[in-house]
Design a protein around this motif. Structure first.
Motif, PDB file in Angstrom:
ATOM      1  N   SER A  60       1.258  -1.002   0.015  1.00 42.57           N
ATOM      2  CA  SER A  60       0.105  -0.266   0.366  1.00 42.57           C
ATOM      3  C   SER A  60       0.709   0.902   0.027  1.00 42.57           C
ATOM      4  CB  SER A  60      -0.992  -0.271   1.153  1.00 42.57           C
ATOM      5  OG  SER A  60      -1.623  -0.855   1.184  1.00 42.57           O
ATOM      6  N   ARG A  61       0.428   2.380  -0.311  1.00 43.30           N
ATOM      7  CA  ARG A  61       0.778   3.189  -0.751  1.00 43.30           C
ATOM      8  C   ARG A  61       0.684   4.494   0.779  1.00 43.30           C
ATOM      9  NH1 ARG A  61      -0.268   7.462  -5.657  1.00 43.30           N
ATOM     10  NH2 ARG A  61       0.140   9.205  -4.144  1.00 43.30           N
ATOM     11  N   PRO A  62       1.382   4.875   1.697  1.00 40.82           N
ATOM     12  CA  PRO A  62       1.357   5.307   2.350  1.00 40.82           C
ATOM     13  C   PRO A  62       0.909   7.098   1.920  1.00 40.82           C
ATOM     14  CG  PRO A  62       4.086   4.908   2.666  1.00 40.82           C
ATOM     15  CD  PRO A  62       3.188   4.586   1.340  1.00 40.82           C
ATOM     16  N   ASP A  63      -0.032   7.597   3.108  1.00 40.52           N
ATOM     17  CA  ASP A  63       0.038   9.132   2.500  1.00 40.52           C
ATOM     18  C   ASP A  63       0.588  10.155   2.221  1.00 40.52           C
ATOM     19  OD1 ASP A  63      -3.311   9.056   2.083  1.00 40.52           O
ATOM     20  OD2 ASP A  63      -2.698   7.619   3.749  1.00 40.52           O
TER      21      ASP A  63
ATOM     22  N   LEU B 154       7.853  16.252  -3.558  1.00 43.15           N
ATOM     23  CA  LEU B 154       7.891  14.132  -4.049  1.00 43.15           C
ATOM     24  C   LEU B 154       9.096  13.888  -4.131  1.00 43.15           C
ATOM     25  CD1 LEU B 154       4.441  15.223  -6.457  1.00 43.15           C
ATOM     26  CD2 LEU B 154       4.415  13.713  -4.074  1.00 43.15           C
ATOM     27  N   LYS B 155       9.090  12.500  -4.333  1.00 41.33           N
ATOM     28  CA  LYS B 155      10.406  11.976  -4.133  1.00 41.33           C
ATOM     29  C   LYS B 155       9.461  10.451  -4.423  1.00 41.33           C
ATOM     30  CE  LYS B 155      13.593  11.166  -0.141  1.00 41.33           C
ATOM     31  NZ  LYS B 155      13.919  12.041   0.627  1.00 41.33           N
ATOM     32  N   ASN B 156      10.452   9.554  -5.033  1.00 45.63           N
ATOM     33  CA  ASN B 156      10.297   8.022  -5.216  1.00 45.63           C
ATOM     34  C   ASN B 156      10.207   6.841  -3.810  1.00 45.63           C
ATOM     35  OD1 ASN B 156      10.924   5.832  -6.109  1.00 45.63           O
ATOM     36  ND2 ASN B 156      11.418   5.249  -7.900  1.00 45.63           N
ATOM     37  N   ALA B 157       9.586   6.928  -4.315  1.00 44.14           N
ATOM     38  CA  ALA B 157       9.293   5.898  -2.329  1.00 44.14           C
ATOM     39  C   ALA B 157       9.360   4.656  -2.362  1.00 44.14           C
ATOM     40  CB  ALA B 157       7.861   6.370  -1.544  1.00 44.14           C
ATOM     41  N   SER B 158       9.990   4.143  -3.416  1.00 42.84           N
ATOM     42  CA  SER B 158      10.206   2.857  -3.136  1.00 42.84           C
ATOM     43  C   SER B 158      11.155   1.944  -2.276  1.00 42.84           C
ATOM     44  CB  SER B 158      10.553   2.533  -4.975  1.00 42.84           C
ATOM     45  OG  SER B 158      11.904   2.783  -5.291  1.00 42.84           O
TER      46      SER B 158
ATOM     47  N   PRO C 134       8.001   2.386  -8.165  1.00 44.07           N
ATOM     48  CA  PRO C 134       8.064   2.408  -7.544  1.00 44.07           C
ATOM     49  C   PRO C 134       6.825   3.614  -7.497  1.00 44.07           C
ATOM     50  CG  PRO C 134       9.572   3.312  -9.523  1.00 44.07           C
ATOM     51  CD  PRO C 134       9.200   1.791 -10.319  1.00 44.07           C
ATOM     52  N   VAL C 135       6.091   3.796  -6.398  1.00 46.39           N
ATOM     53  CA  VAL C 135       5.121   4.623  -6.227  1.00 46.39           C
ATOM     54  C   VAL C 135       5.832   5.842  -6.041  1.00 46.39           C
ATOM     55  CG1 VAL C 135       3.595   2.920  -6.122  1.00 46.39           C
ATOM     56  CG2 VAL C 135       4.101   3.736  -3.787  1.00 46.39           C
ATOM     57  N   ASP C 136       5.003   6.899  -6.031  1.00 44.92           N
ATOM     58  CA  ASP C 136       4.850   8.636  -5.535  1.00 44.92           C
ATOM     59  C   ASP C 136       4.468   8.828  -4.492  1.00 44.92           C
ATOM     60  OD1 ASP C 136       5.452   9.737  -8.730  1.00 44.92           O
ATOM     61  OD2 ASP C 136       7.096   8.912  -7.266  1.00 44.92           O
ATOM     62  N   SER C 137       4.653   8.795  -2.789  1.00 46.47           N
ATOM     63  CA  SER C 137       4.375   9.633  -1.757  1.00 46.47           C
ATOM     64  C   SER C 137       5.044  10.707  -1.589  1.00 46.47           C
ATOM     65  CB  SER C 137       4.414   8.714  -0.622  1.00 46.47           C
ATOM     66  OG  SER C 137       3.080   7.145  -0.658  1.00 46.47           O
ATOM     67  N   PRO C 138       4.051  11.482  -1.248  1.00 49.66           N
ATOM     68  CA  PRO C 138       4.953  13.254  -1.084  1.00 49.66           C
ATOM     69  C   PRO C 138       5.629  12.578   0.541  1.00 49.66           C
ATOM     70  CG  PRO C 138       2.821  13.184  -0.263  1.00 49.66           C
ATOM     71  CD  PRO C 138       2.507  11.721  -0.993  1.00 49.66           C
TER      72      PRO C 138
END
Length: 467
Positions: A157-160, A221-225, A234-238
């Motif tokens: 899941s992608r953190p907010d 914004l940064k690559n949070a993978s 990779p998914v982007d999370s702020p």
């Protein structure tokens, strides 16, 4: 509930069976829920509804798996039976191997890495922060997150929001500020780090549009993978950087806590045996450092919400200590107001009651959750016969329903004497974990005169019936 006389300590099973036989006498309500996987953290979320005999409330848990399925953050709905509703037979009829009908899984979030600690935001308890086996703190809007199916290979899941700033893993020390949306964390880098999620609360769970300018809280914004080492695309999370970084510990920071009355003041404890007080207004060095607050690593700390002078610490030296911040040290060494000795293994969690300022709980690796009242210390025992032999001063209830280390517990602020506790049972029973939601019978903590008056009425009622 101790063995009378100087006999040897009972085995875990003996102690547990003895406890189980006393459940209908000691508890107003108890729900026992067998977990497939151990949970290292349990927290109450918002109350959902109130009914005649029970209330519904969210409960946050984690599942610490062996890798055959993903680690998860679990949002459950919990039915809490109101005081003096459950019958004694009902309380005693539970099966250790079964799930409780009172706890139902509502939503699963696939967590990138293990969930070591969960903390809810007091101003909005559907926003939670988690610590995992990485330097980042993850922020989740649990209501807006999609429900996921935790199967092997499922994407995380992608953190907010991701809070960055630690230089090494930050696994346990995590706190939310009672008055403002601030997050505090400590880690293996010996640092205490502070963030403000203010700029993001309104936009949490909204797709992070263009990167914000540094002036709006320094988020980008940064690559949070890299979080939790997931190999998925990779998914982007702020992400957001810290407001402040505080240096003063010589070893891993194990727990942190805000002062209940000030968003600028906080404290931390660590493996260097120190308790450190900080003030964000005075810079990044400690305001006060208590060397040798305990004789071993400190695992946990809590600050009294009703009396901001009192701070509790728990340690691997098996004791809980209470400090008065007006007089923390004597000759450079920690000078506690009182040392509570009621465990025989490392203390993992301490927490003040949200209801009564002198009451707190402590849980430990010995499988016991003790409830204390520091006001009872030194009071003359009127009825000597009622005193439990060898019981430490201030101790008035021992919850012995877990058969292995009690890793976390949380008082329920909506229903103040109701507690949720979790144990990791892997070592003793080979099981996953045990979740228990329980409330001791009110005759134990209510004022003595009141209780005696009630029992007296009861006595006359029985005499009338028997005649």
């Amino acid at each position: 509930m101790k063995e009378r006389g100087g006999g040897k300590e009972p085995t875990v099973d003996e102690r547990y069976n003895q406890w189980k036989s006393l459940v209908p006498v000691l508890y107003d309500w108890l729900a026992n829920h067998n977990l497939v996987w151990p949970s290292l953290s349990c927290r109450w979320g918002p109350q959902l509804e109130q009914a005649t005999y029970k209330n519904r409330q969210r409960l946050y848990l984690s599942e610490q798996t062996d890798g055959s399925v993903p680690n998860t953050l679990v949002i459950a709905n919990c039915e809490i039976v109101k005081p003096r509703v459950a019958a004694a037979e009902h309380i005693s009829q539970f099966n250790e191997e079964a799930r409780s009908p009172f706890v139902k899984k509502f939503k699963t979030i696939i967590h990138p890495g293990e969930v070591n600690r969960i903390r809810e935001l007091p101003q909005n308890s559907k926003i939670v922060a988690t610590h995992t086996d990485s330097p980042d703190v993850l922020i989740w809007d649990v209501e807006a997150q999609p429900n996921r199916h935790a199967v092997l290979g499922a994407q995380d899941s992608r953190p907010d929001l991701i809070l960055t700033g630690h230089q090494d893993n930050a696994e346990f020390a995590l706190a939310m500020c009672p008055t403002e949306p601030l997050v505090l964390s400590g880690g293996k880098d010996k640092l205490v780090v502070l963030w403000s999620i203010h700029d993001h609360i309104s936009s949490l769970a909204v797709d992070p549009g263009p990167a914000k300018s540094p002036g709006s809280g320094g988020s980008s914004l940064k690559n949070a993978s890299k979080v939790g080492g997931s190999n998925d695309k990779p998914v982007d999370s702020p992400t957001i950087g810290p407001r402040g970084t505080y240096q003063g510990h010589e070893d891993t920071v194990e727990d942190v806590q805000f002062c209940p009355s000030s968003a600028q003041e906080f404290c931390s404890v660590g493996d260097d045996s120190c308790l450190v007080l900080w003030d964000a207004r005075t810079g990044s060095s400690p305001v006060l450092k208590v060397e040798k607050a305990h004789d071993a690593d400190l695992h946990c700390v809590d600050w009294n919400p009703h009396d901001v002078n009192l701070i509790l610490t728990g340690s691997a030296d098996t004791s809980v200590r209470m400090f008065d911040r007006r007089n923390l040290t004597s000759g450079g060494v920690g000078s506690p107001v009182h040392i509570f000795q009621g465990h025989n293994a490392a203390v993992l969690c301490v927490q003040w009651s949200p209801d009564k300022s002198s009451v707190f709980g402590s849980s430990a690796e010995d499988g016991i959750l003790n409830i204390w009242d520091h006001e009872k210390i030194g009071k003359k025992q009127e009825n000597v016969g009622t005193k439990v032999p060898n019981s430490p001063p201030g101790l008035f209830f021992r919850h012995a329903g877990h058969r292995d280390k009690v890793v976390d517990f949380h008082w329920n602020s909506c229903d103040p004497w109701t507690i949720v506790s979790v144990s990791d049972d892997g070592e003793s029973t080979g099981g996953g974990g045990t979740l228990q939601i329980w409330r001791m019978i009110d005759l134990i903590y209510r004022p003595e005169e009141e209780v005696l008056a009630e029992l007296d009425k009861f006595k006359s009622h029985i005499l009338t019936c028997s005649s």
